[in-house]
Design an enzyme around this catalytic site. Structure first.
Site: not given
Length: 471
Positions: A199, A290
């Site tokens: 990226e 999570r």
């Protein structure tokens, strides 16, 4: 409603889940290795079971954990964070055995855990992402070609990575050539996959993340954002909610993006969508499937118990609130008190806690699993506790944080407490304008005094007398 939960984790997050279970009338089952035999989560749970002598293997054996849940009569499993919390295999085995996994489905975990697949999903949903490779890179040559296209600096990342691991910044071709084998090796060892992607590096961004909740009835809400810009080597140190750096318009925009991202992948349960903010542009970074370490500060500003909502959602119940019902009030700051020595390059400092006194007072919360006499084992994360403070405004939150840090006494190991006090005194931090370069650009923060407080000196003298007397 879920009746009994196996907590597939340890430490403070296991204690946090035990407390939620107790409030909801749910029986809790703890697990522990030999190294955790005297851990607080073992003492607090309704039942506890040894999962082996190896410090890590028992926490990482998905089938053994689900088998234990079945054998002990549990109807659900909560993975906490870390370990297997974002492992789709654990969620898949739970589904096979009729155990409710307190989190999203295995397919969603797998999709969001694959960073390149997550990027594709966000692009399709209209969520802005950083420029980068369309998929995994199969060679160094492909990485070099992609880097030339997007421009240096770039970030070489493990596709299955997380927690700041498997990431290297490369400022030029030579650094990318050096980083390639290292990231491949680290990714393989840490995540069992050699896949990497690339990226564009967003230089000195603000790290902003949004907490979301989604039920099985199609309801998705955000609980505003957290600012995680104060970090070292991609590891968060201090988190703030809400961010003191956002305008109301930016806050609403990021919240809407997070909801859109969750809905695009059919997300269910609690999750966090992480963004980078630079030059008023927002870029999707990743989604954590999570509960987050820093969920506490969102709870403090909204009054919503995130773990309780997780359990309700997994029980098949709808969210207990709508977006228009959710408000935020004041500022909350979380300090990760790590057993590390900032003056020695943050070297871990494991050992026995000879004395621990928890801070208190209005607006102070401590999430921990330590106690006086507890020995911090060298096999796990170095975090001793999470100190959370809340106040009506930013200045008061800073002052309360300083006082609470000063109020805390933790002896026997070196910690980051004094380092955080230096950060709180720093005018750049107090201004409420900072980014992920803050720690690197303020090396003077480790030049604090290590003079012992009078009570610490008295404790040392008393210990010496006791040792001399053979007590």
């Amino acid at each position: 409603m879920i009746k009994k939960i196996l907590i597939a984790n340890r430490g403070e997050i296991a204690v946090r889940i035990v407390r939620a279970c107790a409030e909801m009338g749910i029986r809790s089952v703890a697990i522990y290795s030999d190294a955790d035999r005297y851990a607080l989560h073992v003492k607090r749970a309704d039942e506890s079971y040894n999962v082996g002598s190896d410090p890590l293997a028992g926490y990482l054996n998905a089938r053994q954990l689900v088998n234990l849940a079945v054998e002990t009569g549990c109807d659900a499993l909560h993975p906490g964070y870390g370990f297997l919390s974002e492992n789709p295999e654990l969620a898949r085995i739970c589904a096979e055995r009729g155990i409710r996994f307190i989190g999203p489905s295995a397919d969603v975990i797998a999709r969001m855990g694959d960073k390149t697949e997550a990027r594709r999903a966000m692009i399709a949903a209209g969520v802005p992402v950083t420029p980068g490779s369309a998929g995994n890179l199969d060679s160094l040559e492909a990485a070099l070609e992609e880097a030339d296209r997007v421009g240096y600096p770039v970030m070489l990342k493990a596709t299955s990575g997380g927690g700041g691991r498997g990431i290297r910044r490369c400022n030029n071709r030579e650094e990318l050539q050096q980083a390639w084998p290292r990231v491949i090796s680290e990714a393989t060892k840490a995540f069992g996959s050699a896949d990497v992607f690339l990226e564009k590096c967003i230089v000195n961004p603000k790290h902003i993340e949004a907490q979301i909740l989604a039920d099985s009835f199609g309801n998705t809400v955000h609980l505003f954002e957290r600012d995680c810009s104060i970090q070292r080597r991609n590891q968060k140190l201090i988190e703030i909610a809400p961010s003191p750096q956002l305008t109301p318009e930016q806050r609403a925009y990021i919240g809407d993006l997070a909801v859109r991202a969750a809905q695009a992948v059919g997300y269910e349960n609690a999750g966090t969508v992480e963004f980078l903010l630079a030059d008023n542009e927002v870029y999707f970074m990743e989604m954590n499937t999570r509960v987050q370490v820093e969920h506490t500060i969102t709870e403090q500003i909204t009054g919503i118990d995130i773990v309780r909502e997780q359990i309700r959602i997994a029980s098949g119940l709808p969210l207990s609130m709508k977006q228009e019902d959710i408000e935020h009030r004041g500022y909350a700051i979380q300090f990760r008190i790590n057993a590390e020595d900032p003056k020695n390059d943050f070297l871990p400092s494991f050992g026995k806690i000879t004395r621990y006194y928890a801070p208190g007072g209005p607006g102070v919360r401590v999430d921990t699993a330590i106690y006086t006499g507890y020995t911090i084992p060298p096999y796990y994360d170095s975090m001793c506790l999470k100190l959370i403070v809340w106040a009506n405004n930013w200045e008061d939150a800073l002052d309360r944080g300083y006082r609470a840090l000063d109020d805390m006494h933790l002896h026997g190991v070196k910690t980051t407490e004094l380092y955080y006090q230096e950060i709180l005194k720093n005018p750049d931090f107090r201004s409420g304008v900072f980014d992920t370069s803050f720690v690197d650009t303020h090396p003077d923060l480790i030049d604090y005094s290590v003079k012992n407080k009078p009570e610490a000196l008295a404790l040392a003298i008393a210990g010496a007398i006791a040792a001399y007397a053979g007590l």
